[in-house]
Design a protein around this motif. Structure first.
Motif, PDB file in Angstrom:
ATOM      1  N   SER A 272       0.809  -1.223   0.000  1.00  0.00           N
ATOM      2  CA  SER A 272       0.000   0.000   0.000  1.00  0.00           C
ATOM      3  C   SER A 272       0.834   1.261   0.000  1.00  0.00           C
ATOM      4  N   VAL A 273       2.084   1.182   0.419  1.00  0.00           N
ATOM      5  CA  VAL A 273       2.934   2.377   0.444  1.00  0.00           C
ATOM      6  C   VAL A 273       3.162   2.912  -0.948  1.00  0.00           C
ATOM      7  N   ASP A 274       3.189   2.044  -1.942  1.00  0.00           N
ATOM      8  CA  ASP A 274       3.439   2.473  -3.298  1.00  0.00           C
ATOM      9  C   ASP A 274       2.159   2.765  -4.073  1.00  0.00           C
ATOM     10  N   ASP A 275       1.007   2.648  -3.427  1.00  0.00           N
ATOM     11  CA  ASP A 275      -0.237   3.048  -4.043  1.00  0.00           C
ATOM     12  C   ASP A 275      -0.423   4.538  -3.844  1.00  0.00           C
ATOM     13  N   ASP A 276      -1.495   5.102  -4.459  1.00  0.00           N
ATOM     14  CA  ASP A 276      -1.783   6.517  -4.266  1.00  0.00           C
ATOM     15  C   ASP A 276      -2.167   6.798  -2.824  1.00  0.00           C
ATOM     16  N   SER A 277      -2.888   5.865  -2.197  1.00  0.00           N
ATOM     17  CA  SER A 277      -3.171   6.026  -0.782  1.00  0.00           C
ATOM     18  C   SER A 277      -1.901   5.718  -0.025  1.00  0.00           C
ATOM     19  N   SER A 278      -1.800   6.169   1.210  1.00  0.00           N
ATOM     20  CA  SER A 278      -0.557   5.993   1.934  1.00  0.00           C
ATOM     21  C   SER A 278      -0.829   5.696   3.384  1.00  0.00           C
TER      22      SER A 278
ATOM     23  N   ILE B 184     -17.538  29.175 -13.675  1.00  0.00           N
ATOM     24  CA  ILE B 184     -16.332  28.547 -14.209  1.00  0.00           C
ATOM     25  C   ILE B 184     -15.833  29.226 -15.482  1.00  0.00           C
ATOM     26  N   GLU B 185     -16.731  29.837 -16.245  1.00  0.00           N
ATOM     27  CA  GLU B 185     -16.324  30.485 -17.489  1.00  0.00           C
ATOM     28  C   GLU B 185     -15.775  31.885 -17.269  1.00  0.00           C
ATOM     29  N   SER B 186     -16.270  32.575 -16.249  1.00  0.00           N
ATOM     30  CA  SER B 186     -15.902  33.982 -16.063  1.00  0.00           C
ATOM     31  C   SER B 186     -14.877  34.228 -14.959  1.00  0.00           C
ATOM     32  N   ASP B 187     -14.906  33.420 -13.903  1.00  0.00           N
ATOM     33  CA  ASP B 187     -14.031  33.649 -12.748  1.00  0.00           C
ATOM     34  C   ASP B 187     -12.599  33.206 -13.043  1.00  0.00           C
ATOM     35  N   TRP B 188     -11.650  34.098 -12.741  1.00  0.00           N
ATOM     36  CA  TRP B 188     -10.239  33.727 -12.860  1.00  0.00           C
ATOM     37  C   TRP B 188      -9.838  32.872 -11.662  1.00  0.00           C
ATOM     38  N   LYS B 189      -9.089  31.805 -11.950  1.00  0.00           N
ATOM     39  CA  LYS B 189      -8.712  30.822 -10.929  1.00  0.00           C
ATOM     40  C   LYS B 189      -7.192  30.682 -10.868  1.00  0.00           C
ATOM     41  N   ILE B 190      -6.693  30.381  -9.673  1.00  0.00           N
ATOM     42  CA  ILE B 190      -5.273  30.079  -9.524  1.00  0.00           C
ATOM     43  C   ILE B 190      -5.153  28.725  -8.833  1.00  0.00           C
ATOM     44  N   VAL B 191      -4.343  27.844  -9.403  1.00  0.00           N
ATOM     45  CA  VAL B 191      -4.144  26.494  -8.871  1.00  0.00           C
ATOM     46  C   VAL B 191      -2.647  26.274  -8.677  1.00  0.00           C
ATOM     47  N   THR B 192      -2.264  25.825  -7.496  1.00  0.00           N
ATOM     48  CA  THR B 192      -0.851  25.564  -7.211  1.00  0.00           C
ATOM     49  C   THR B 192      -0.629  24.061  -7.082  1.00  0.00           C
ATOM     50  N   ILE B 193       0.407  23.577  -7.759  1.00  0.00           N
ATOM     51  CA  ILE B 193       0.756  22.149  -7.746  1.00  0.00           C
ATOM     52  C   ILE B 193       2.149  21.984  -7.147  1.00  0.00           C
ATOM     53  N   PHE B 194       2.256  21.065  -6.190  1.00  0.00           N
ATOM     54  CA  PHE B 194       3.561  20.732  -5.608  1.00  0.00           C
ATOM     55  C   PHE B 194       3.566  19.231  -5.325  1.00  0.00           C
ATOM     56  N   ILE B 195       4.455  18.511  -6.002  1.00  0.00           N
ATOM     57  CA  ILE B 195       4.466  17.056  -5.890  1.00  0.00           C
ATOM     58  C   ILE B 195       5.883  16.545  -6.173  1.00  0.00           C
ATOM     59  N   GLY B 196       6.213  15.391  -5.621  1.00  0.00           N
ATOM     60  CA  GLY B 196       7.488  14.761  -5.960  1.00  0.00           C
ATOM     61  C   GLY B 196       8.306  14.300  -4.782  1.00  0.00           C
ATOM     62  N   GLY B 197       8.021  14.820  -3.586  1.00  0.00           N
ATOM     63  CA  GLY B 197       8.802  14.425  -2.416  1.00  0.00           C
ATOM     64  C   GLY B 197       8.705  12.937  -2.134  1.00  0.00           C
ATOM     65  N   ASN B 198       7.504  12.392  -2.192  1.00  0.00           N
ATOM     66  CA  ASN B 198       7.331  10.962  -1.921  1.00  0.00           C
ATOM     67  C   ASN B 198       7.927  10.094  -3.023  1.00  0.00           C
ATOM     68  N   ASP B 199       7.911  10.609  -4.261  1.00  0.00           N
ATOM     69  CA  ASP B 199       8.560   9.876  -5.354  1.00  0.00           C
ATOM     70  C   ASP B 199      10.048   9.724  -5.081  1.00  0.00           C
ATOM     71  N   LEU B 200      10.688  10.813  -4.658  1.00  0.00           N
ATOM     72  CA  LEU B 200      12.126  10.768  -4.384  1.00  0.00           C
ATOM     73  C   LEU B 200      12.437   9.940  -3.143  1.00  0.00           C
ATOM     74  N   CYS B 201      11.589  10.071  -2.125  1.00  0.00           N
ATOM     75  CA  CYS B 201      11.829   9.331  -0.886  1.00  0.00           C
ATOM     76  C   CYS B 201      11.778   7.824  -1.084  1.00  0.00           C
ATOM     77  N   GLN B 202      10.976   7.383  -2.065  1.00  0.00           N
ATOM     78  CA  GLN B 202      10.821   5.955  -2.333  1.00  0.00           C
ATOM     79  C   GLN B 202      11.520   5.519  -3.626  1.00  0.00           C
ATOM     80  N   SER B 203      12.335   6.398  -4.191  1.00  0.00           N
ATOM     81  CA  SER B 203      12.904   6.136  -5.519  1.00  0.00           C
ATOM     82  C   SER B 203      13.843   4.947  -5.561  1.00  0.00           C
ATOM     83  N   CYS B 204      14.459   4.615  -4.418  1.00  0.00           N
ATOM     84  CA  CYS B 204      15.398   3.490  -4.425  1.00  0.00           C
ATOM     85  C   CYS B 204      14.680   2.145  -4.363  1.00  0.00           C
ATOM     86  N   LYS B 205      13.394   2.148  -4.060  1.00  0.00           N
ATOM     87  CA  LYS B 205      12.646   0.898  -3.961  1.00  0.00           C
ATOM     88  C   LYS B 205      12.190   0.403  -5.327  1.00  0.00           C
TER      89      LYS B 205
END
Length: 475
Positions: free
Chosen positions: A25-31, A197-218
């Motif tokens: 389960s550690v390597d699934d999307d759930s953690s 959704i058509e008129s309102d300006w939206k801002i979305v922030t994405i930050f990902i990758g820490g868990n990929d690196l932490c488990q990269s040796c597996k």
């Protein structure tokens, strides 16, 4: 809590962490953060402590020394149609996707067990607790420009909680699960009656990758930079296709190997479970560092290639403020642990505030000239003569030149306009004014001469009639 009880809690946490980390389960999307295993184990231990609610971040006198936000908050005169002329006050909706950093695990915790709690109200990219002086987040900076900003998270909340709002980050998530988060975010926004959704300006922030690196040796074959970028691109495609009028911040991953410096006995034990790959042999460390740099370089190259600049109302901007960031340090040179949660892995409220300020400062810097170390000492202001968020397009020199030339031309015309205002009321085009010096003037002159000649002739005829009438009377 006495020492023996604290040790029992610590052992319980480590045992559960180890048992979950060795399962599939550690390597699934759930953690292990979200499957409930650790929480169930801790529920049987009555000595753990958790704060009852979210609290504001620590004092930030060095960020707002006067206690006031001094940037100009004048906004656009009209709602822009181009993402390249988007000002802070134009943003109506805020969202975020990512992992436990964006979920703000442990941000206000004082004990290791409380790191399980998600303090989304102080999350750096979307938390909306308190106000700017107490809780510097991207939300609270943007609310200086638009107090009605919508979508931010508050308090302690899990992903599906209403308090999480448009913060759909999943603790423990890896890049492979980002597409699902993007779909979840789009669905939430579309279903919310408060959002146009058509008129309102939206801002979305994405930050990902820490868990990929932490488990990269597996599973190194799954954690390649190519796969990392491809998985993020799947999420970006969802946003690109489904969310009009959207500005996406894509934040580059930080230097994960820096956790080696945060080595209290408890933290080191937890890191062996949370993030084991940077803690191994020198060879394994070098591989993680190399992969870390590849993640940064490949992703930045993809975003700055112009791939997501094919729509006027959507863009993705790479924010590199973590690229060369070091662990914050005390005057002694030792790591400043106040920036971190009790597990020395997640950010504390201070760490979230620092990340938010660094992100904001990156957003108002041109692409190609952005800070690559997190500048969190002060909140910078957008330029008065160019008050827009920088994009790949409007950062280009030719765009800047064209913009300033057009602006100067408009300013010159504006200065002339009051003198011509009364003339323009009668809708005589400017080119007609110019033509009066040519054919129109000649026509008017001829017309006047004709009128004068006619008047002379009439006068002569009348005079002659009077003359003949007088002669007739004499006879």
């Amino acid at each position: 809590m006495d020492t023996s009880k604290g040790f029992i809690v610590f052992l319980a946490i480590v045992v559960v962490f180890i048992s979950t980390s060795t399962s599939e389960s550690v390597d699934d999307d759930s953690s292990y953060w979200t499957d409930g295993t650790l929480e169930k184990a801790l529920a049987n231990i009555s000595i753990h402590e958790v704060p009852p609610k979210s609290e504001p971040a620590r004092a930030w006198g060095n960020v707002l020394p006067s206690g006031e936000f001094t940037c100009s908050t004048a906004g656009s005169k009209e709602i822009p149609t181009s993402v390249h002329q988007l000002q802070p006050g134009d943003i109506k909706v805020i969202g975020a996707i990512g992992d436990s950093i964006t979920a703000a695990n442990g941000a206000l915790s004082e004990t290791v067990p409380a790191v399980l709690l998600q303090y989304r109200g102080v999350s750096w990219s979307i938390g909306g607790d308190e106000s700017l002086p107490e809780n510097p987040t991207l939300t609270n900076i943007l609310r200086q420009y638009n107090p009605d900003l919508y979508g931010y998270s508050v308090g302690i909340a899990r992903t599906k909680s209403r308090r999480a709002h448009f913060n759909v980050a999943v603790p423990g998530a890896k890049a492979i699960g980002l597409e699902g988060q993007a779909q979840n975010l789009v669905a939430k926004i579309k279903e919310d009656p408060e959002v146009d959704i058509e008129s309102d300006w939206k801002i979305v922030t994405i930050f990902i990758g820490g868990n990929d690196l932490c488990q990269s040796c597996k599973k190194p074959e799954e954690r390649t930079a190519e796969n990392y970028v491809a998985n993020i691109e799947k999420a970006l495609k969802v946003l690109h296709d489904e969310l009009p009028r959207t500005f996406v911040n894509l934040v580059g991953i930080l230097n994960i190997a820096s956790i080696r410096e945060l080595r209290t006995p408890v933290c080191f034990a937890l890191h062996l479970v949370e993030c084991p790959c940077p803690l191994g042999s020198q060879l394994r460390l070098e591989k993680v560092v190399h992969l870390n740099k590849q993640y940064q370089a490949f992703l930045q190259s993809t975003i700055e290639s112009g791939k997501y600049d094919n729509k006027e109302d959507f863009t993705v901007v790479y924010q590199p403020m973590f690229h060369n960031s070091d662990v914050p340090r005390l005057e002694t040179g030792a790591p400043d642990l106040s920036f971190f949660a009790p597990d020395c892995f997640h950010f504390s409220a201070i760490g979230h505030a620092a990340g938010a300020i660094a992100l904001w400062n990156n957003m108002i810097q041109p692409v190609g000239s952005k800070d690559t170390v997190w500048d969190y000492k002060s909140i910078r202001c957008p330029k008065l003569d160019f008050p827009y968020f920088y994009t790949n397009i409007n950062s280009a020199p030719d765009y800047q030149t064209r913009y300033f030339n057009e602006k100067q031309s408009l300013e010159r015309n504006f200065k002339k306009e009051p003198m011509l205002q009364d003339e323009h009321i009668f809708a005589l085009p400017s080119e007609d004014h110019d033509s009066l010096s040519g054919g129109a003037v000649a026509s008017i002159t001829i017309g006047v001469l004709v009128v004068i000649c006619c008047a002379v002739i009439v006068a002569v005829v009348i005079r002659q009639k009077r003359f003949f009438r007088n002669e007739y009377i004499k006879v």
